[in-house]
Design an enzyme around this catalytic site. Sequence first.
Site, mmCIF file in Angstrom:
data_model
loop_
_atom_site.group_PDB
_atom_site.id
_atom_site.type_symbol
_atom_site.label_atom_id
_atom_site.label_comp_id
_atom_site.label_asym_id
_atom_site.label_seq_id
_atom_site.Cartn_x
_atom_site.Cartn_y
_atom_site.Cartn_z
ATOM 1 N N HIS A 290 1.027 -1.542 0.345
ATOM 2 C CA HIS A 290 -0.505 0.400 -0.049
ATOM 3 C C HIS A 290 1.116 1.109 -0.035
ATOM 4 C CE1 HIS A 290 -3.481 2.965 1.016
ATOM 5 N NE2 HIS A 290 -2.680 2.904 1.941
ATOM 6 N N GLU A 291 2.125 1.672 1.416
ATOM 7 C CA GLU A 291 2.367 2.889 0.597
ATOM 8 C C GLU A 291 3.262 2.681 -0.535
ATOM 9 O OE1 GLU A 291 2.054 5.247 3.137
ATOM 10 O OE2 GLU A 291 0.804 3.297 4.747
ATOM 11 N N HIS A 294 1.518 5.238 -3.185
ATOM 12 C CA HIS A 294 2.245 6.460 -2.253
ATOM 13 C C HIS A 294 3.567 6.288 -3.370
ATOM 14 C CE1 HIS A 294 -1.569 6.996 -0.690
ATOM 15 N NE2 HIS A 294 -1.332 6.574 0.892
ATOM 16 N N HIS A 297 3.800 7.286 -6.632
ATOM 17 C CA HIS A 297 3.211 8.172 -7.454
ATOM 18 C C HIS A 297 3.728 9.150 -7.205
ATOM 19 C CE1 HIS A 297 -1.340 10.332 -6.886
ATOM 20 N NE2 HIS A 297 -1.438 10.269 -8.051
#
Length: 516
Positions: A290-291, A294, A297
């Site tokens: 999940h992290e 980021h 991104h």
Amino acid sequence: VVVDEAAQLDGFSASQITSAAEAAKARGLDGKWLISLQNTTLQPGLQQLKNRALREKLYRASVGRAVSGATDNRPVVADIVKLRAERAQLLGYPNHAAWVLEDETAGSTAAVNKMLAELTPPAVANAKREAADIQALIDTQAKAAGRKTFKLEAWDWPYYAEQVRAQRYAFDDDAVRPYFEIGNVLEKGVFFAAEKLYGLHFKPRTDLPLYHPDTKVYEVTDRNGALLGLFIADYYARDSKQGGAWMNSYVTQSQLFGLKPVVGNHLNVPKPSEGQPTLLSFDEVTTMFHEFGHALHGLFASAQYPSLSGTSVPRDFVEYPSQFNEMWASDPAVLANYARHWQTGAPLDPALVDKLLAAGRFNQGYETTEYLASAVLDQHWHQLAADATPDANGVVAFEQAALKEAGLALGPVPPRYRSPYFAHVFSGGYAAGYYAYIWSDVLARDSESWMKTHGGLDRANGDFFRAKVLSRGRSTDVLSLFRAFYGAEPDPVPLLESRGLVPPRKAKPKAAPVTP
């Protein structure tokens, strides 16, 4: 909640009982035990405590907070709602939510209301089925013990749901930990997926200065060998570190200033003793993926201005890339590459994988419904006109009416937060924005569905997602970015399917796209 007898704490661990005794002693309550409340309706103790009377006491203390005496928040709620509505009116908007949502991905109250309304019926239907299963267990146990049964209440659900879970899945999280060694998860899982999907390569940079010896820095090179940026892996807990998991952008990409990104992922995994491996739960594995969503991104950012670069996007869009990246944690090809026993190298048994994923979908009717209840409350409060807000005495009645109108007034399934202690929206910056968690997840599950129908872990798929979404930041309207990738408006069905709330549709595989 003060407990007078240790026997009432049956179900708590020895360390929990000791902590409760120490908490009571610190308050001058020697010989007693104190259970502190967390800021959610459900309390952790409800899952463990065998004493039903104490569970009820704990639950009622939780939902009864901030509605009387010196800590009565009802006047505060009424004042905040009215002032926000008046401000929105002065700015030319019909209500506070309309003002907030204009600058979010959703764009309007109508879009948010529509999404929440579409998600509610299947979530509630599943919660009712789950309630029937729990009631059947309660009745069976009562009959076997020769005692009178009782009706399932909100303070019973966590305790008996855990028993239903154990019966159905017989799943022990400790059984899979040896297959999730942190180095393997990062380099053969997280990095492996990024290499296959986007063509990235990661090189440890031991020559660079570190702010803590437990961190690692990787040089990230692009598919053409060009330097993309730096990635900092900071996964261990320490006293000087805040809790939780998050991504930091230490240097934000900017064409204006010629800056390449430096991003970090931060977790709080307990550090083992010297010479011992760091073995993760599957939840922690999923958090790493999940992290890193980021991080991608931020690393893929290709914007002129830093204020529009990478993760500088609306709240209901920022979690989209990270929630999407979670899909690779359980992708068969990725899982087979990293989920190996830290000592023997043996792969994780597929039967254990099936149990792991099935257990993750358990109780989703309840969990989705309690979240939706709070998201709907947030919208009802902030879609009020200034002349329609209730006074302090009408706060609780307004809340009950809002839940009933939305079809979310289920006795055994209370909202995750009730209005008097809904800190997210009345003091935490999420006013009219609590829906953002599930809106982002809808986008993520839509994208996961798209990936699967286009061939999954494929470079053409990754390049297309990068070109349309990950590299764009907020250089244009972000909903347009999603449409350009997905080819349609956000669809809640893939999210409902992923949570097991509706049967999966049969999708025909499609060819991977060609990235312009």
